[in-house]
Write a protein that holds these residues in place. Structure first.
Motif, PDB file in Angstrom:
ATOM      1  N   ALA A   1       0.844  -1.193   0.000  1.00  9.89           N
ATOM      2  CA  ALA A   1       0.000   0.000   0.000  1.00  9.89           C
ATOM      3  C   ALA A   1       0.881   1.244   0.000  1.00  9.89           C
ATOM      4  O   ALA A   1       2.012   1.230   0.489  1.00  9.89           O
ATOM      5  CB  ALA A   1      -0.916   0.002   1.213  1.00  9.89           C
ATOM      6  N   TYR A   2       0.337   2.334  -0.564  1.00 10.07           N
ATOM      7  CA  TYR A   2       1.056   3.618  -0.545  1.00 10.07           C
ATOM      8  C   TYR A   2       0.113   4.730  -0.105  1.00 10.07           C
ATOM      9  O   TYR A   2      -1.069   4.755  -0.501  1.00 10.07           O
ATOM     10  CB  TYR A   2       1.624   3.982  -1.917  1.00 10.07           C
ATOM     11  N   SER A   3       0.640   5.664   0.686  1.00  2.00           N
ATOM     12  CA  SER A   3      -0.095   6.881   1.056  1.00  2.00           C
ATOM     13  C   SER A   3       0.895   8.024   1.221  1.00  2.00           C
ATOM     14  O   SER A   3       2.040   7.821   1.641  1.00  2.00           O
ATOM     15  CB  SER A   3      -0.838   6.711   2.388  1.00  2.00           C
ATOM     16  N   ILE A  40       4.904   5.113   3.008  1.00  3.58           N
ATOM     17  CA  ILE A  40       4.349   6.449   3.250  1.00  3.58           C
ATOM     18  C   ILE A  40       5.308   7.500   2.721  1.00  3.58           C
ATOM     19  O   ILE A  40       6.482   7.555   3.112  1.00  3.58           O
ATOM     20  CB  ILE A  40       4.068   6.667   4.746  1.00  3.58           C
ATOM     21  N   GLY A  41       4.803   8.336   1.798  1.00  2.00           N
ATOM     22  CA  GLY A  41       5.605   9.424   1.258  1.00  2.00           C
ATOM     23  C   GLY A  41       5.742  10.543   2.271  1.00  2.00           C
ATOM     24  O   GLY A  41       4.733  11.120   2.697  1.00  2.00           O
ATOM     25  N   PRO A  42       6.962  10.879   2.715  1.00  2.00           N
ATOM     26  CA  PRO A  42       7.144  11.871   3.780  1.00  2.00           C
ATOM     27  C   PRO A  42       6.640  13.256   3.382  1.00  2.00           C
ATOM     28  O   PRO A  42       6.889  13.725   2.271  1.00  2.00           O
ATOM     29  CB  PRO A  42       8.659  11.871   4.005  1.00  2.00           C
ATOM     30  N   ASP A  43       5.872  13.868   4.304  1.00  2.00           N
ATOM     31  CA  ASP A  43       5.375  15.238   4.129  1.00  2.00           C
ATOM     32  C   ASP A  43       4.742  15.428   2.747  1.00  2.00           C
ATOM     33  O   ASP A  43       4.936  16.444   2.085  1.00  2.00           O
ATOM     34  CB  ASP A  43       6.514  16.243   4.340  1.00  2.00           C
ATOM     35  N   THR A  44       3.989  14.429   2.314  1.00  2.00           N
ATOM     36  CA  THR A  44       3.430  14.408   0.960  1.00  2.00           C
ATOM     37  C   THR A  44       1.913  14.393   1.025  1.00  2.00           C
ATOM     38  O   THR A  44       1.327  13.646   1.813  1.00  2.00           O
ATOM     39  CB  THR A  44       3.930  13.170   0.190  1.00  2.00           C
ATOM     40  N   ALA A  45       1.290  15.208   0.181  1.00  2.00           N
ATOM     41  CA  ALA A  45      -0.170  15.235   0.105  1.00  2.00           C
ATOM     42  C   ALA A  45      -0.626  14.187  -0.917  1.00  2.00           C
ATOM     43  O   ALA A  45      -0.163  13.053  -0.894  1.00  2.00           O
ATOM     44  CB  ALA A  45      -0.657  16.637  -0.253  1.00  2.00           C
ATOM     45  N   HIS A  46      -1.489  14.578  -1.855  1.00  2.00           N
ATOM     46  CA  HIS A  46      -2.134  13.598  -2.737  1.00  2.00           C
ATOM     47  C   HIS A  46      -1.303  13.369  -4.001  1.00  2.00           C
ATOM     48  O   HIS A  46      -1.691  13.749  -5.110  1.00  2.00           O
ATOM     49  CB  HIS A  46      -3.542  14.074  -3.076  1.00  2.00           C
ATOM     50  N   LYS A  47      -0.148  12.756  -3.819  1.00  2.00           N
ATOM     51  CA  LYS A  47       0.701  12.379  -4.946  1.00  2.00           C
ATOM     52  C   LYS A  47       1.686  11.320  -4.468  1.00  2.00           C
ATOM     53  O   LYS A  47       1.779  11.035  -3.270  1.00  2.00           O
ATOM     54  CB  LYS A  47       1.442  13.583  -5.520  1.00  2.00           C
ATOM     55  N   HIS A  73       5.350  10.196  -3.789  1.00  3.06           N
ATOM     56  CA  HIS A  73       6.673  10.757  -3.526  1.00  3.06           C
ATOM     57  C   HIS A  73       7.719  10.027  -4.373  1.00  3.06           C
ATOM     58  O   HIS A  73       7.659   8.797  -4.518  1.00  3.06           O
ATOM     59  CB  HIS A  73       6.995  10.616  -2.039  1.00  3.06           C
ATOM     60  N   PRO A  74       8.692  10.747  -4.950  1.00  2.00           N
ATOM     61  CA  PRO A  74       9.701  10.096  -5.814  1.00  2.00           C
ATOM     62  C   PRO A  74      10.456   8.961  -5.136  1.00  2.00           C
ATOM     63  O   PRO A  74      10.712   7.920  -5.758  1.00  2.00           O
ATOM     64  CB  PRO A  74      10.637  11.247  -6.187  1.00  2.00           C
ATOM     65  N   ASP A  75      10.814   9.158  -3.860  1.00  2.00           N
ATOM     66  CA  ASP A  75      11.532   8.091  -3.155  1.00  2.00           C
ATOM     67  C   ASP A  75      10.632   6.870  -2.965  1.00  2.00           C
ATOM     68  O   ASP A  75      11.078   5.721  -3.090  1.00  2.00           O
ATOM     69  CB  ASP A  75      12.022   8.582  -1.793  1.00  2.00           C
ATOM     70  N   SER A  76       9.368   7.118  -2.670  1.00  2.00           N
ATOM     71  CA  SER A  76       8.414   6.015  -2.525  1.00  2.00           C
ATOM     72  C   SER A  76       8.227   5.303  -3.857  1.00  2.00           C
ATOM     73  O   SER A  76       8.102   4.069  -3.907  1.00  2.00           O
ATOM     74  CB  SER A  76       7.066   6.543  -2.028  1.00  2.00           C
ATOM     75  N   ASN A  77       8.204   6.072  -4.931  1.00  2.00           N
ATOM     76  CA  ASN A  77       8.076   5.518  -6.268  1.00  2.00           C
ATOM     77  C   ASN A  77       9.187   4.503  -6.526  1.00  2.00           C
ATOM     78  O   ASN A  77       8.938   3.375  -6.977  1.00  2.00           O
ATOM     79  CB  ASN A  77       8.115   6.654  -7.289  1.00  2.00           C
ATOM     80  N   SER A 100      11.047  -1.173  -6.835  1.00  4.09           N
ATOM     81  CA  SER A 100      12.008  -2.212  -6.463  1.00  4.09           C
ATOM     82  C   SER A 100      11.302  -3.419  -5.853  1.00  4.09           C
ATOM     83  O   SER A 100      11.603  -4.571  -6.187  1.00  4.09           O
ATOM     84  CB  SER A 100      13.026  -1.639  -5.471  1.00  4.09           C
ATOM     85  N   LYS A 101      10.345  -3.155  -4.972  1.00  7.87           N
ATOM     86  CA  LYS A 101       9.615  -4.245  -4.331  1.00  7.87           C
ATOM     87  C   LYS A 101       8.797  -5.039  -5.359  1.00  7.87           C
ATOM     88  O   LYS A 101       8.779  -6.272  -5.342  1.00  7.87           O
ATOM     89  CB  LYS A 101       8.700  -3.692  -3.235  1.00  7.87           C
ATOM     90  N   LEU A 102       8.109  -4.321  -6.244  1.00  7.28           N
ATOM     91  CA  LEU A 102       7.294  -5.009  -7.251  1.00  7.28           C
ATOM     92  C   LEU A 102       8.164  -5.834  -8.199  1.00  7.28           C
ATOM     93  O   LEU A 102       7.791  -6.947  -8.589  1.00  7.28           O
ATOM     94  CB  LEU A 102       6.461  -4.002  -8.038  1.00  7.28           C
ATOM     95  N   ASP A 103       9.316  -5.291  -8.573  1.00  4.81           N
ATOM     96  CA  ASP A 103      10.218  -6.040  -9.452  1.00  4.81           C
ATOM     97  C   ASP A 103      10.678  -7.334  -8.784  1.00  4.81           C
ATOM     98  O   ASP A 103      10.792  -8.382  -9.434  1.00  4.81           O
ATOM     99  CB  ASP A 103      11.430  -5.186  -9.826  1.00  4.81           C
TER     100      ASP A 103
END
Length: 697
Positions: free
Chosen positions: A325-327, A355-362, A364-368, A373-376
């Protein structure tokens, strides 16, 4: 008469001619994005999709000229006898239909949309020319590609987008990974806008290898109902056209697409190698209270029907699919994953929540990067098609399968039912065993198809169900293993092979997979609207029928982006009865098919009234809505007087888009329909598991 518009667009010229007048008569309504109390009034519902901008006379004339030429060329192409041309016609028609719908439904929202319409017609012309020359370059193109398929649901062409990695084998010899990406909510993103975006803009996770499938999802329904069918049909079409590894298909999405990902993850968990939902919503009541600020007071049956799509109630199904999950840390829609995290914890699952740090509804590049990596890594392993441990939780036989277990009967729909299975294989002749535990289940099947039985040839397999040891047939020489069990007088019994020879159980009157209701389910497989040709006994009821049928036809086109198949009652054929769920409009006096079938349906409707058990309602003031197996073809539904049951108020928030009526309802036609209800619902309920009226308490 079949009024399906997919066969031609001959009225396009007339629509363009009257469009200027239509704009003058229709007041401009500014689009709002309330997402809160402003969208909580049934009396003040803004239009979704919103009205578009006015085309100038020059723009209309230019568009008409180009459209007419493309339409004429396409009609010529339709006459081709070439099999490849016929197969690929939807790849052309999706562009033509997108422009047609944008004009006829007034959905140009900016000047760029007009330019995009011309571009889509250019692409249609290019593809027509290629097909005339016996080529189809777009079928082997890498990068961004738009294609189309003809939906079995209503016969219309529907688009989807593809992102094809540069290293994809265009000879289709090597099976490849496919990620399904569910898009977010876009009230102004109809066919024209969706296709144009898919031609110019990569998605959140451009593929380094394999293919990303972007389903259209029939517009803005969170990929539920017709949108759910659209995803499954689009995937099937991609699997026919490209070499897809069935064990490396994932579901992913963000915002409204995250909500879709949750529901595809829990309801089809055994189909994917991984699920990656981001934001969105995962259930109905808490989201609407938290995000929408809505005070909820639903009828009991609507609240029960939330269970069709509330993912937290069946979170344990995620044991069958690796889930990430991502938020965004400060995104209000983080609520969706928080709810699921709690539900997963109760089910014994430690949900991975990036969880994307200090991120609203998008995203985060690091989370991306971390998610990729996990999905691969998960993709390297792929889906385990027949795991030794299987769990399925469900409230309906619509979602009845997990790996090698299928539920065929429930004690009561819309109450939780579960089945857990575990097998152990021993090389000894009598060493293998399957242990099954059930709750709320009355019939199920164990099914390993040819080539997939894990049990040695000639071995005996011990079956233990809820502590009861039962016989089983031995594995077959084609390496298949299938046994069906039924609960009889609280004891499990093996169903003999002659009883299982017809898997559709065409003589059964029980609720079963694909024929379990509620009303909306009839519009999730091929259906036909049947209109009355006679006059009823009461003008008020006839007027209600006429207005509700017209509304259902219009809203299917406006919300589900298709064209309803329509026939008059006197024109329905045996082929129609065999192929379609029949949506019958009218009364026993006005519709000959209702008059023919009503004596065989669970509720009595006569001139004396609508009789529901001991309750009676005047036929002069009431109408009947109902779903049941068609007595003339029990493998299809018959529905009385209803399209999909959610209405304009529910268009404003995708979490509201749930079934609103159960298996039957009596409507007081003296109460005017509104954006929430088709009139006054004076009585409503589900049928029991044998499609009969439930006994009174």
């Amino acid at each position: 008469m079949n009024r399906n518009l997919s066969t031609g667009y001959s009225f396009f010229v007339g629509l363009l001619a009257v469009l200027a007048i239509q704009f003058l008569l229709t007041p401009a309504v500014p689009e709002a994005f309330a997402d809160g109390p402003e969208d909580n009034s049934v009396e003040a519902v803004r239009p979704v999709p919103p009205a578009g901008i006015e085309l100038s006379s020059e723009q209309r004339e230019s568009l008409l000229k180009q459209f007419s030429a493309v339409e004429a060329a396409f009609k010529q192409l339709q006459n081709s006898k070439d099999s490849q041309t016929q197969r690929l016609l939807p790849d052309v028609e999706v562009f033509i239909r997108a422009v047609h719908e944008a004009v006829s439904l007034n959905s140009f929202y900016q000047e760029r949309d007009i330019k995009d319409a011309h571009r889509l017609l250019d692409l249609a012309s290019e593809r027509i020319a290629e097909l005339e020359n016996g080529t189809a370059s777009w079928t082997t193109t890498r990068g961004l590609v738009v294609r189309g398929f003809r939906s079995g649901l209503d016969g219309t062409v529907q688009p989807y987008g593809l992102e094809i990695a540069e290293n994809y084998d265009t000879q289709h010899s090597v099976p490849t990974r496919c990620d399904i990406w569910f898009h977010g909510r876009g009230e102004r993103s109809l066919e024209l806008q969706f296709i144009s975006q898919r031609l110019r803009q990569p998605g959140q996770y451009p593929p380094e290898t394999g293919i990303v499938l972007h389903p259209f999802g029939r517009y803005s329904n969170a990929f539920k109902f017709a949108g759910e069918v659209d995803v499954l049909e689009a995937l099937e079409h991609v699997q026919q056209e490209y070499s897809i590894d069935p064990n490396r298909i994932s579901v992913r999405g963000f915002s409204m697409g995250g909500a879709a990902c949750w529901q595809f993850a829990v309801h089809y968990a055994d189909q994917w190698f991984a699920a990656n939902p981001g934001a969105g919503f995962s259930e109905t009541p808490e989201f609407l209270k938290f995000f929408q600020g809505e005070t909820l007071n639903p009828p009991w049956y609507e609240e029960k029907l939330w269970r069709m799509y509330d993912c937290n109630l069946v979170a344990k199904n995620l044991m069958q699919v690796p889930t990430i999950a991502y938020s965004g840390e400060i995104d209000r829609q983080k609520q969706a994953a928080d709810i699921m995290e709690e539900a997963c914890d109760e089910a014994g699952i430690d949900l991975v929540h990036v969880i994307g740090p200090d991120t609203a509804h998008k995203i985060h590049p690091d989370s991306n990067r971390l998610i990729r990596s996990k999905l691969d890594s998960i993709a390297e392993r792929g889906r385990e098609r027949f795991p030794s441990d299987v769990h399925l939780s469900t409230y309906t036989l619509k979602y009845n399968r997990m790996a090698w277990l299928s539920l065929l009967g429930l004690k009561e729909h819309w109450e939780k039912s579960t089945i857990d299975g575990h097998y152990e294989v021993d090389s000894k002749a009598n060493g293998s065993q399957i242990d099954i535990e059930t709750s709320g289940v009355t019939e199920f099947q164990i099914d390993f198809p040819p080539g997939w039985s894990p049990f040695p040839q000639g071995s005996e397999v011990s079956i233990v169900i809820d502590g009861q040891t039962l016989p089983a047939t031995r594995p077959k020489s084609d390496w298949s293993f299938a046994n069906r069990y039924r609960l009889v007088d609280d004891q499990w019994t093996l169903v003999e092979s002659d009883e299982t020879s017809s898997s559709d159980q065409s003589t059964s009157i029980s609720k079963r997979p694909g024929l379990q209701g509620p009303i909306d389910d009839a519009l999730m497989s091929p259906f036909l609207f049947v209109l009355p040709t006679a006059q009823g006994k009461n003008s008020k009821v006839d007027e209600w029928v006429q207005e509700e049928s017209k509304r259902a036809i219009h809203e299917w086109r406006r919300q589900m982006r298709g064209d309803v198949r329509i026939r008059n009652d006197v024109d329905v054929t045996q082929e129609d009865v065999a192929q379609y769920n029949l949506i019958l409009w009218g009364t026993p006096n006005s519709n000959s098919l209702i008059n023919k079938l009503i004596p065989q349906l669970p509720i009595v409707w006569k001139e004396s009234g609508i009789h529901v058990g001991e309750e009676s309602y005047s036929a002069d003031e009431h109408a009947l809505i109902l779903i049941a197996p068609n007595p003339e073809n029990p493998n299809r539904y018959v529905v009385l007087n209803s399209g999909f049951t959610y209405r304009e108020y529910d268009y404003l928030n995708n979490a509201r888009q749930t079934p609103k009526l159960p298996d039957w309802a009596v409507i007081d036609t003296r109460i005017k329909p509104n954006a929430r209800w088709p009139g006054g619902v004076v009585d409503a309920d589900f049928f029991d598991e044998t499609w009969s009226l439930k006994a009174s308490d």
